[in-house]
Structure formats: structure tokens, C-alpha cells
Design a protein around this motif. Sequence first.
Motif, PDB file in Angstrom:
ATOM      1  N   LEU A 238       0.798  -1.231   0.000  1.00  0.00           N
ATOM      2  CA  LEU A 238       0.000   0.000   0.000  1.00  0.00           C
ATOM      3  C   LEU A 238       0.835   1.289   0.000  1.00  0.00           C
ATOM      4  O   LEU A 238       0.513   2.206  -0.774  1.00  0.00           O
ATOM      5  CB  LEU A 238      -0.957   0.009   1.191  1.00  0.00           C
ATOM      6  CG  LEU A 238      -1.905   1.211   1.266  1.00  0.00           C
ATOM      7  CD1 LEU A 238      -2.754   1.322   0.005  1.00  0.00           C
ATOM      8  CD2 LEU A 238      -2.801   1.102   2.500  1.00  0.00           C
TER       9      LEU A 238
ATOM     10  N   LYS B 145       1.939   1.811  -3.525  1.00  0.00           N
ATOM     11  CA  LYS B 145       0.801   2.104  -4.393  1.00  0.00           C
ATOM     12  C   LYS B 145       0.383   3.564  -4.256  1.00  0.00           C
ATOM     13  O   LYS B 145       0.136   4.250  -5.261  1.00  0.00           O
ATOM     14  CB  LYS B 145      -0.389   1.197  -4.055  1.00  0.00           C
ATOM     15  CG  LYS B 145      -0.269  -0.223  -4.573  1.00  0.00           C
ATOM     16  CD  LYS B 145      -1.498  -1.043  -4.221  1.00  0.00           C
ATOM     17  CE  LYS B 145      -2.726  -0.581  -4.949  1.00  0.00           C
ATOM     18  NZ  LYS B 145      -3.903  -1.456  -4.696  1.00  0.00           N
ATOM     19  N   LEU B 146       0.322   4.046  -3.031  1.00  0.00           N
ATOM     20  CA  LEU B 146      -0.061   5.438  -2.820  1.00  0.00           C
ATOM     21  C   LEU B 146       0.980   6.391  -3.399  1.00  0.00           C
ATOM     22  O   LEU B 146       0.632   7.414  -4.001  1.00  0.00           O
ATOM     23  CB  LEU B 146      -0.246   5.705  -1.326  1.00  0.00           C
ATOM     24  CG  LEU B 146      -1.375   4.928  -0.645  1.00  0.00           C
ATOM     25  CD1 LEU B 146      -1.400   5.224   0.847  1.00  0.00           C
ATOM     26  CD2 LEU B 146      -2.723   5.243  -1.282  1.00  0.00           C
TER      27      LEU B 146
ATOM     28  N   ASP C 203     -10.066  -2.759  -7.924  1.00  0.00           N
ATOM     29  CA  ASP C 203      -9.089  -2.269  -6.959  1.00  0.00           C
ATOM     30  C   ASP C 203      -9.720  -1.118  -6.160  1.00  0.00           C
ATOM     31  O   ASP C 203     -10.014  -0.060  -6.714  1.00  0.00           O
ATOM     32  CB  ASP C 203      -7.832  -1.786  -7.692  1.00  0.00           C
ATOM     33  CG  ASP C 203      -6.699  -1.432  -6.742  1.00  0.00           C
ATOM     34  OD1 ASP C 203      -6.944  -0.714  -5.758  1.00  0.00           O
ATOM     35  OD2 ASP C 203      -5.558  -1.853  -7.004  1.00  0.00           O
TER      36      ASP C 203
ATOM     37  N   HIS D  94      -8.535   0.909  -3.883  1.00  0.00           N
ATOM     38  CA  HIS D  94      -7.735   2.129  -3.815  1.00  0.00           C
ATOM     39  C   HIS D  94      -7.818   2.915  -5.125  1.00  0.00           C
ATOM     40  O   HIS D  94      -7.912   4.149  -5.120  1.00  0.00           O
ATOM     41  CB  HIS D  94      -6.279   1.795  -3.489  1.00  0.00           C
ATOM     42  CG  HIS D  94      -6.122   0.987  -2.237  1.00  0.00           C
ATOM     43  ND1 HIS D  94      -5.715  -0.326  -2.238  1.00  0.00           N
ATOM     44  CD2 HIS D  94      -6.363   1.311  -0.940  1.00  0.00           C
ATOM     45  CE1 HIS D  94      -5.680  -0.775  -1.003  1.00  0.00           C
ATOM     46  NE2 HIS D  94      -6.069   0.191  -0.190  1.00  0.00           N
TER      47      HIS D  94
END
Length: 324
Positions: free
Chosen positions: A90, A93-94, A166, A168
Motif C-alpha cells: 500500500l 501504491k499510494l 481495486d 484504492h
Amino acid sequence: MEGTRIKRASFYELVRSFEKSLGYKNDIKWTSFIAITLYHILGVYWCYHYAFPVKWPTLVFAAIMYVASGFGITGGAHRYWTHKAYKAKLPLKLFLMVCFASAGQNSIKQWVRDHRIHHKFSDTEADPHNANRGLFFSHIGWLMMKKNDEVLQAGKQIDMSDIENDVHLQIFEKYFNYIKLVFCYILPTTIGIWLWGEDWRCSVAWQCFIRFLTMFHSELTVNSLAHAYGYKPYNRNIIPAENRFVATCTLGEGWHNYHHAFPFDYKAAEHFDFLNFGTWFIQFFEKIGWAYDLRQATPGMINSIAKRLGDGTPVHFPTSECVE
């Protein structure tokens, strides 16, 4: 009033007939055509008047943003989301989302769908930026035109379930235009004004025009120049080619013949070129535990493909193994 409408209709008919005479199958998307054209004109005018004098931190920060926005495209939208060449936790990804937003591109969903179509139907009428339509079209013209029927039909064949499911990305897509506005334009411009007192007009010149447009066109050279010039050590039967100029300005994306032969490889190249920043960053994030399951072609696979399909140009491996 009626005469004006007739003149406008006649103008559009003239443009369409000109397009058809050139073999074009796409209608011009006038909003995109006008916006892209005016943005470039305004950029030239603004930078001519306000880009100099400039403070050195502004230059350094523009270079940092160039690399960061480039990694958002190459390491994020391209290698991670489109080709799933590695997995990311994560925090990474961010970080990739923020970097991608700073590049000012279309949404990740649009980017991934177009690129997956490109690989599945490379340089055919179903390719969104078909290189057989010429350098201008494959570079930027395709962004100024509506997609033709073949591209639209091809898009329906692309599996986008991983992107659409997904959580997010769903949130990111929902607020993408606001996030892009902040990270591509507002923050990069105002940071220089706040931290080292750069003139706001100069800051706009270096972030909104020079940095943004340089990265924008650098990435577009993958679709144009890397499909027109270069050598083909892995597959001589396809248009994509190895192009060092493109690899340099995109920080690692110009080894395009290799990439089309092995699209799953997280390096997007057969060797560890020192300018392949995308590869170095992914390796760094693997070391700190944010990236894992990095996929790559083995020297044996590369060797086999090069022998059977390559144009005879020597290939380079990170090991001693090479094509005989």
C-alpha cells in the motif's frame, strides 16, 4: 446567423474531406485539439517572457518533479498497473498514485486500457496510436482525435477487472481530476514560491510548462520515435525498436523491441542501463519491502528469442551469457 452556420458547416465538411483524402479514420476531437494547441502556444509565450531569471532551487526541483512524474508513468501506470510486472504494498501504491497524478496524464484506467490495447493490437487499426499512421499521429495526433471503431471494439476485449476491482484505484479515479490539479500544478508551483521565494510567474513557467511538457513529450516518444527508429535484436518482425534517445529522455522506456518481446519484465530492458530510473526505483522499493515478486525474463529465454527472431544485433545481459 444562418449564414454563419452554413459557413461553419462548410468548414467542418472541408476538414473531414481533407482527413478522408489522407486516409484518416478518426474525427478530430475539437476540445482536445484546441486545448492541446493553446496550451503549447501559451507555454511558449509564457516561458519566453517569464522563465528567466530563475533561481537554482527551481531548476533542481523541476528536475526532481520530472523524474517523479516520469516514474509515476513508467513504474506505476506502465510496469505495475498495465503489465503487473511486480507487486506493490500500500505505501508504494499510494506513492505511485501521487507520482502519476503529478504527470498530468489521463486517468490510470484510461492509460491502462489504451496500453493493453496497444500491446494486443500493436500498430494495427485497433491500436490507439498506430505507428503506421505516421509520426505525428502516433506521437500526439491520436490524443486530438476520437477513437476509430476498431479501437473502440478492441477496448471491449480487454480485461480490466483488476483495475476496476481495486478499491484504492476506485477512490483515486473518483477524485482524480482534483488530485491531478493539486499534484501536477498547484503544489509543484507554490512550493518554490513558499520555500525559496521564486517569482510566481517563473515558477509557473518551470512547473506548468517546461517540466510538464518536457515529460509529456518524452513519454510520447515511446509511441512515435521508438516505433520508427532503432534496431530489433529480439523480434525483427514487429515495428517497436530499441531507441537510446527515447530510453534517455524517458529514463528507461526506450528499449522497446525488448519490451514488446517480454512485456512482463519489470526492467522493460534486457540490461541494467544506468539511466533506467524506473528499474532502480523498483529495486530500491524491493529492498525496503514495499515491492515484491519482481518478474523478469531469464537470459535463456532472451537468448532463445533473439536467435530465432532477432535482426542479428548483439544483445546484452547482466550475466556473461550472450547470443552466439
